[in-house]
Design a protein around this motif. Structure first.
Motif, PDB file in Angstrom:
ATOM      1  N   LEU A 316       0.847  -1.193   0.000  1.00  8.39           N
ATOM      2  CA  LEU A 316       0.000   0.000   0.000  1.00  8.39           C
ATOM      3  C   LEU A 316       0.881   1.242   0.000  1.00  8.39           C
ATOM      4  O   LEU A 316       1.603   1.504   0.968  1.00  8.39           O
ATOM      5  CB  LEU A 316      -0.913  -0.026   1.225  1.00  8.39           C
ATOM      6  CG  LEU A 316      -1.855   1.155   1.432  1.00  8.39           C
ATOM      7  CD1 LEU A 316      -2.795   1.331   0.239  1.00  8.39           C
ATOM      8  CD2 LEU A 316      -2.650   0.964   2.720  1.00  8.39           C
ATOM      9  N   ILE A 317       0.836   1.997  -1.089  1.00 10.32           N
ATOM     10  CA  ILE A 317       1.646   3.205  -1.267  1.00 10.32           C
ATOM     11  C   ILE A 317       0.724   4.416  -1.251  1.00 10.32           C
ATOM     12  O   ILE A 317      -0.329   4.413  -1.907  1.00 10.32           O
ATOM     13  CB  ILE A 317       2.428   3.142  -2.589  1.00 10.32           C
ATOM     14  CG1 ILE A 317       3.415   1.974  -2.563  1.00 10.32           C
ATOM     15  CG2 ILE A 317       3.146   4.459  -2.867  1.00 10.32           C
ATOM     16  CD1 ILE A 317       4.081   1.695  -3.900  1.00 10.32           C
ATOM     17  N   HIS A 318       1.106   5.460  -0.512  1.00  9.94           N
ATOM     18  CA  HIS A 318       0.232   6.627  -0.413  1.00  9.94           C
ATOM     19  C   HIS A 318       1.067   7.849  -0.031  1.00  9.94           C
ATOM     20  O   HIS A 318       1.915   7.762   0.853  1.00  9.94           O
ATOM     21  CB  HIS A 318      -0.840   6.396   0.656  1.00  9.94           C
ATOM     22  CG  HIS A 318      -2.129   7.084   0.386  1.00  9.94           C
ATOM     23  ND1 HIS A 318      -3.329   6.436   0.280  1.00  9.94           N
ATOM     24  CD2 HIS A 318      -2.412   8.394   0.185  1.00  9.94           C
ATOM     25  CE1 HIS A 318      -4.311   7.285   0.039  1.00  9.94           C
ATOM     26  NE2 HIS A 318      -3.765   8.488  -0.018  1.00  9.94           N
ATOM     27  N   THR A 319       0.825   8.965  -0.701  1.00  9.22           N
ATOM     28  CA  THR A 319       1.512  10.202  -0.321  1.00  9.22           C
ATOM     29  C   THR A 319       0.737  10.879   0.809  1.00  9.22           C
ATOM     30  O   THR A 319      -0.493  10.928   0.797  1.00  9.22           O
ATOM     31  CB  THR A 319       1.644  11.174  -1.503  1.00  9.22           C
ATOM     32  OG1 THR A 319       0.339  11.486  -2.005  1.00  9.22           O
ATOM     33  CG2 THR A 319       2.486  10.584  -2.609  1.00  9.22           C
ATOM     34  N   VAL A 320       1.469  11.405   1.768  1.00 10.05           N
ATOM     35  CA  VAL A 320       0.842  12.055   2.922  1.00 10.05           C
ATOM     36  C   VAL A 320       0.014  13.278   2.520  1.00 10.05           C
ATOM     37  O   VAL A 320      -1.089  13.475   3.034  1.00 10.05           O
ATOM     38  CB  VAL A 320       1.912  12.433   3.966  1.00 10.05           C
ATOM     39  CG1 VAL A 320       1.298  13.225   5.119  1.00 10.05           C
ATOM     40  CG2 VAL A 320       2.603  11.178   4.491  1.00 10.05           C
ATOM     41  N   PRO A 321       0.470  14.127   1.567  1.00  6.39           N
ATOM     42  CA  PRO A 321      -0.309  15.330   1.249  1.00  6.39           C
ATOM     43  C   PRO A 321      -1.515  15.102   0.319  1.00  6.39           C
ATOM     44  O   PRO A 321      -2.159  16.071  -0.085  1.00  6.39           O
ATOM     45  CB  PRO A 321       0.722  16.241   0.551  1.00  6.39           C
ATOM     46  CG  PRO A 321       2.051  15.638   0.788  1.00  6.39           C
ATOM     47  CD  PRO A 321       1.799  14.176   0.923  1.00  6.39           C
ATOM     48  N   ASP A 322      -1.814  13.850  -0.031  1.00  6.07           N
ATOM     49  CA  ASP A 322      -2.885  13.555  -0.983  1.00  6.07           C
ATOM     50  C   ASP A 322      -4.188  14.230  -0.558  1.00  6.07           C
ATOM     51  O   ASP A 322      -4.700  13.989   0.540  1.00  6.07           O
ATOM     52  CB  ASP A 322      -3.088  12.041  -1.057  1.00  6.07           C
ATOM     53  CG  ASP A 322      -3.971  11.602  -2.224  1.00  6.07           C
ATOM     54  OD1 ASP A 322      -4.825  12.381  -2.662  1.00  6.07           O
ATOM     55  OD2 ASP A 322      -3.803  10.457  -2.687  1.00  6.07           O
ATOM     56  N   THR A 323      -4.743  15.077  -1.432  1.00  6.44           N
ATOM     57  CA  THR A 323      -5.996  15.761  -1.128  1.00  6.44           C
ATOM     58  C   THR A 323      -7.167  15.200  -1.925  1.00  6.44           C
ATOM     59  O   THR A 323      -8.260  15.771  -1.910  1.00  6.44           O
ATOM     60  CB  THR A 323      -5.880  17.274  -1.402  1.00  6.44           C
ATOM     61  OG1 THR A 323      -5.486  17.480  -2.767  1.00  6.44           O
ATOM     62  CG2 THR A 323      -4.881  17.927  -0.478  1.00  6.44           C
ATOM     63  N   ASP A 324      -6.973  14.093  -2.637  1.00  2.75           N
ATOM     64  CA  ASP A 324      -8.080  13.404  -3.296  1.00  2.75           C
ATOM     65  C   ASP A 324      -8.574  12.246  -2.431  1.00  2.75           C
ATOM     66  O   ASP A 324      -9.757  12.149  -2.120  1.00  2.75           O
ATOM     67  CB  ASP A 324      -7.647  12.886  -4.670  1.00  2.75           C
ATOM     68  CG  ASP A 324      -7.536  13.992  -5.701  1.00  2.75           C
ATOM     69  OD1 ASP A 324      -7.702  15.168  -5.318  1.00  2.75           O
ATOM     70  OD2 ASP A 324      -7.273  13.690  -6.877  1.00  2.75           O
ATOM     71  N   HIS A 325      -7.660  11.357  -2.082  1.00  2.00           N
ATOM     72  CA  HIS A 325      -7.977  10.263  -1.174  1.00  2.00           C
ATOM     73  C   HIS A 325      -7.078  10.445   0.048  1.00  2.00           C
ATOM     74  O   HIS A 325      -5.882  10.139  -0.016  1.00  2.00           O
ATOM     75  CB  HIS A 325      -7.739   8.906  -1.834  1.00  2.00           C
ATOM     76  CG  HIS A 325      -8.535   8.706  -3.081  1.00  2.00           C
ATOM     77  ND1 HIS A 325      -9.857   9.065  -3.182  1.00  2.00           N
ATOM     78  CD2 HIS A 325      -8.207   8.197  -4.293  1.00  2.00           C
ATOM     79  CE1 HIS A 325     -10.310   8.783  -4.391  1.00  2.00           C
ATOM     80  NE2 HIS A 325      -9.318   8.262  -5.083  1.00  2.00           N
ATOM     81  N   PRO A 326      -7.621  10.954   1.148  1.00  2.00           N
ATOM     82  CA  PRO A 326      -6.767  11.285   2.297  1.00  2.00           C
ATOM     83  C   PRO A 326      -6.037  10.068   2.829  1.00  2.00           C
ATOM     84  O   PRO A 326      -6.557   8.942   2.808  1.00  2.00           O
ATOM     85  CB  PRO A 326      -7.765  11.835   3.330  1.00  2.00           C
ATOM     86  CG  PRO A 326      -9.098  11.280   2.920  1.00  2.00           C
ATOM     87  CD  PRO A 326      -9.043  11.183   1.423  1.00  2.00           C
ATOM     88  N   ILE A 327      -4.836  10.296   3.305  1.00  2.00           N
ATOM     89  CA  ILE A 327      -4.007   9.195   3.774  1.00  2.00           C
ATOM     90  C   ILE A 327      -4.624   8.486   4.968  1.00  2.00           C
ATOM     91  O   ILE A 327      -4.283   7.338   5.271  1.00  2.00           O
ATOM     92  CB  ILE A 327      -2.581   9.679   4.093  1.00  2.00           C
ATOM     93  CG1 ILE A 327      -1.638   8.467   4.234  1.00  2.00           C
ATOM     94  CG2 ILE A 327      -2.585  10.564   5.339  1.00  2.00           C
ATOM     95  CD1 ILE A 327      -0.181   8.831   4.293  1.00  2.00           C
ATOM     96  N   GLN A 328      -5.578   9.135   5.637  1.00  2.00           N
ATOM     97  CA  GLN A 328      -6.239   8.473   6.749  1.00  2.00           C
ATOM     98  C   GLN A 328      -6.960   7.211   6.289  1.00  2.00           C
ATOM     99  O   GLN A 328      -7.091   6.244   7.057  1.00  2.00           O
ATOM    100  CB  GLN A 328      -7.229   9.418   7.431  1.00  2.00           C
ATOM    101  CG  GLN A 328      -7.753   8.891   8.764  1.00  2.00           C
ATOM    102  CD  GLN A 328      -6.630   8.653   9.763  1.00  2.00           C
ATOM    103  OE1 GLN A 328      -5.731   9.475   9.915  1.00  2.00           O
ATOM    104  NE2 GLN A 328      -6.672   7.514  10.457  1.00  2.00           N
TER     105      GLN A 328
END
Length: 380
Positions: A316-328
């Protein structure tokens, strides 16, 4: 002159009319916000061809008109007039302009309008010089195109792009997959350019699109595939999740990679409301409108509250600043995975927007994917 007793009923009548008017305005605003939110979620969009312009060129340095896209740090592409350049990190900035180095491809001319984006251009041959065949997957709605890159063995990597995306978005992973010798199938699905539309002409957020992924795997079986690795970005992650929950072929999946996936549609909707400065309740109203327009119960589309029946190891890869699908969303899935014994390797990236982990740190991204996929070589 009106008496006090006459003035009081008139005052009450005016207050009542004003109250009704305010209520009508609030209801209309809420209705507009709910419809707008639903359209952002399920409306089909085919993108244009220009979002910046070349201002100056000096050797292998290109200065672009600065936009929210062209000023991002990292590795990106500029497409124009049927060709493209891979551009490196920002070299310098000035008011209204940003300079980057051409890493690959021709140098555009001054004045060229182009599309600056975070996904490779064109097809596997154009993007990476890797040969491929375009095949047609026979879905329940009709034929949908897919790119097939041959490899060794019977374990295939099948890639699924996100909401209103295109197949080329999945090509970031191709060089690593190709070096490992794994066959690669990059699919399209209903409502994509070149693929059949859904019956209602709307996206279903993975609730029906998973059947097109299933059709692709069935076709891959006729071509020699026996096991599968799924790679899904953005809504492609939700499509993969629904496939794992509903498809009779789900037990053929050995591993899954998700990059910035739509893990929980409700949480994504709440983030969308924040992005457009809408009140929090607008997300709930939008969900009701989505259900009315498509029949999709968005609460059901949560891999956190409704995890898939089949749960292979997940990167599971995710950028912290993602404002489309929040990292939460990703963090909550990891927590759910611990409770379920679901093996999830969570790799957050400190920088980058939605699906831009590769762009901001390609070396790390490629290493993570290579290490996660390498055991598949034992099945060749």
């Amino acid at each position: 002159m009106a008496s006090g007793s006459e003035r009081r009923p008139r005052w009450k009548r005016r207050a009542w009319i004003a109250g009704v008017a305010v209520l009508v305005i609030l209801v209309a605003a809420a209705g507009y916000g709910a419809w707008f939110g639903s359209e952002q979620a399920i409306g089909v969009v085919h993108y244009g061809t220009s979002n910046t312009r070349v201002l100056t060129v000096q050797g292998d340095l290109v200065t672009l008109e600065q936009t929210p896209e062209s000023g991002k740090p990292g590795t990106y592409w500029l497409e124009w007039s049927g060709t493209y350049s891979m551009l490196g990190d920002v070299v310098s900035r000035a008011p209204g302009r940003v300079t980057r180095k051409v890493l690959r491809g021709p140098t555009p001319s001054v004045g060229t309008p182009g599309w600056f984006g975070n996904v490779p251009p064109g097809d596997p041959e154009v993007a990476w010089g890797i040969g491929y065949t375009e095949i047609m997957v026979h879905t329940e709605l009709g034929p949908a195109p897919a790119w097939y890159v041959p490899g060794k063995g019977a374990t295939w990597v099948v890639a699924v792009h996100g909401q209103n995306g295109r197949r080329k978005a999945e090509l970031k992973i191709l060089p690593v997959v190709h070096r490992l010798g794994l066959p690669f199938l990059d699919i399209s699905y209903r409502n994509d350019e070149g693929a059949p539309p859904s019956p209602d002409g709307l996206l279903h957020l993975g609730d029906s699109e998973w059947r097109d992924l299933e059709a692709a795997l069935r076709q891959a079986q006729t071509m020699g595939a026996r096991r599968f690795i799924l790679y899904g970005t953005s809504m492609g992650g939700q499509i993969a999740g629904q496939f794992l929950d509903r498809s009779s072929l789900a037990n053929l999946v050995d591993r899954v990679i998700m990059d910035a996936p739509m893990i929980d549609v409700r949480m994504t909707g709440e983030q969308g409301a924040r992005n457009f400065h809408l009140p929090a309740f607008a997300a709930g109203l939008s969900s009701q409108v989505i259900k009315w327009r498509t029949g999709v119960d968005t609460d059901r589309l949560s891999l956190i509250r409704h995890p898939p029946k089949i749960r292979p190891p997940l990167l599971l890869i995710h950028t912290v600043p993602d404002t489309d699908h929040p990292i939460q969303e990703a963090r909550d899935l990891v927590a759910a995975g611990r409770r379920l014994g679901w093996k999830i390797q969570f790799e957050p990236f400190a920088q980058g927007g939605h699906t831009e982990a590769w762009n901001v740190d390609r070396a790390r991204y490629d290493r993570l994917v290579r290490d996660f996929l390498s055991p598949a070589r034992g099945t060749l």
